[in-house]
Write a protein that holds these residues in place. Structure first.
Motif, short mmCIF file in Angstrom:
data_model
loop_
_atom_site.label_atom_id
_atom_site.label_comp_id
_atom_site.label_asym_id
_atom_site.label_seq_id
_atom_site.Cartn_x
_atom_site.Cartn_y
_atom_site.Cartn_z
N CYS A 1 0.84 -2.95 11.23
CA CYS A 1 0.23 -2.55 12.51
C CYS A 1 -0.23 -3.75 13.31
CB CYS A 1 -0.93 -1.59 12.26
SG CYS A 1 -2.34 -2.30 11.38
N GLN B 1 -2.63 1.95 7.32
CA GLN B 1 -1.81 0.94 7.97
C GLN B 1 -2.19 -0.43 7.39
OE1 GLN B 1 -2.11 1.23 12.25
NE2 GLN B 1 -2.15 3.47 12.19
N THR B 2 -1.30 -1.38 7.52
CA THR B 2 -1.55 -2.71 6.94
C THR B 2 -1.55 -3.79 8.01
OG1 THR B 2 -0.62 -2.12 4.78
CG2 THR B 2 -0.66 -4.46 5.35
N SER C 1 0.83 -1.21 0.00
CA SER C 1 0.00 0.00 0.00
C SER C 1 0.86 1.25 0.00
CB SER C 1 -0.94 0.00 1.21
OG SER C 1 -1.91 -1.01 1.10
N GLU C 2 1.89 1.28 0.81
CA GLU C 2 2.77 2.45 0.85
C GLU C 2 3.47 2.66 -0.48
OE1 GLU C 2 3.99 2.61 5.59
OE2 GLU C 2 5.02 1.18 4.27
N SER D 1 2.44 5.03 6.45
CA SER D 1 1.07 4.91 6.92
C SER D 1 0.69 6.12 7.75
CB SER D 1 0.90 3.63 7.74
OG SER D 1 1.75 3.62 8.87
N ASP D 2 -0.55 6.54 7.55
CA ASP D 2 -1.18 7.70 8.19
C ASP D 2 -0.83 9.02 7.52
OD1 ASP D 2 -2.49 6.06 10.00
OD2 ASP D 2 -0.89 6.21 11.49
N LYS E 1 -7.87 0.29 7.09
CA LYS E 1 -6.58 -0.40 6.99
C LYS E 1 -6.60 -1.30 5.76
CE LYS E 1 -5.55 -0.46 11.98
NZ LYS E 1 -6.67 0.37 12.42
#
Length: 279
Positions: free
Chosen positions: A258, A158-159, A6-7, A21-22, A193
């Motif tokens: 996370c 977050q994952t 995702s990032e 994340s965030d 998430k």
């Protein structure tokens, strides 16, 4: 420190070398999908007219009339008619009718590529994450903004990493893995998430099974569901004639998650979700 899938996708889509994340970023949309129920007729057409703008890139838009085809009554028939005519008016060539469920059409017609960002007016748009894309559902008002600008803002999720290893017992399948996972995470435990599936059980799955897993991610509240790229991904895309170049993405070994869950597939029995919640 490494990065999650995702990032990596959010960094590419936002034009940044890296994101975490965030972080809140503006991302370019690679594909926008609308169905007939939450498509142009609901808010979208009115909002675009109010703004005095047209679709930013018709080639990146897919419209699929599937919920109301075949129509059960005159009201539904008029919705499909409006959707079809709207697509023609805005020069959207990727319009489908009587072609099957929207998510099946998207993946089997090559409209989802690994590493891409896809938004759709259906909560189960997260299905496409089985192809290592970042795909998520949006409402009609947000889709109007996407169609006008080709962008939207997102918080990099977050994952949660979900690892399944081992052979599944006879008559146990991907849906059981999904229900067991959601039972552990909770029906809202993955809210905003990414649920990322990994492990040798997942690697042995055909794409249809992976699509089942990511389709159900939203039932745990997830923003997206993702399976990393591998030979199964490549073979599936080749099967449907996808020839465009795309990213081969997996989370780095030292990526930060996370939460992590680990399951043994051989211990899994058939699962049933009882009322009134999926977990």
């Amino acid at each position: 420190m490494g990065y999650t899938i995702s990032e990596k996708i959010m960094a590419r889509a936002s034009g940044n070398e890296q994101v975490h994340s965030d972080d809140i970023v503006w991302v370019d949309i690679d594909r926008a999908m609308m169905d007939d129920v939450l498509g142009p007729r609901l808010e979208i057409d009115d909002r675009l007219r109010e703004m005095g703008v047209d679709v930013w890139d018709p080639d990146k838009v897919v419209i699929i009339s599937d919920h109301y085809t075949p129509p059960a009554n005159l009201h539904q028939a008029n919705i499909v008619k409006f959707t079809r005519e709207w697509a023609a008016e805005h020069k959207i060539s990727r319009y489908y009718e009587f072609a099957g469920p929207c998510h099946q059409v998207m993946v089997e017609h090559g409209h989802v590529l690994p590493g891409s960002v896809v938004v759709g007016t259906d909560s189960h748009t997260c299905t496409y994450g089985a192809l290592a894309s970042f795909a998520t559902g949006v409402g009609s008002t947000e889709m109007a903004g996407v169609l006008a600008t080709g962008q939207t803002w997102m918080k990099v999720p977050q994952t949660i990493r979900v690892v399944w290893n081992g052979e599944l017992p006879e008559r146990v399948m991907a849906k059981d893995i999904s229900l067991k996972t959601i039972g552990a995470v909770g029906h809202s435990g993955a809210t905003y998430k990414t649920l990322e599936y990994a492990g040798d059980t997942i690697r042995r799955m055909i794409m249809d099974e992976r699509l089942c897993l990511t389709n159900m991610a939203v039932e745990a509240g997830a923003k997206a569901g993702i399976v990393g790229y591998d030979d199964v991904t490549a073979e599936y895309l080749a099967r449907f004639g996808v020839s465009e170049r795309y990213d081969h993405l997996n989370s780095d070994p030292d990526a930060v998650f996370c939460a992590e869950y680990a399951f043994t597939a051989g211990e899994l029995a058939p699962q049933v979700a009882c009322p009134h919640e999926v977990d």
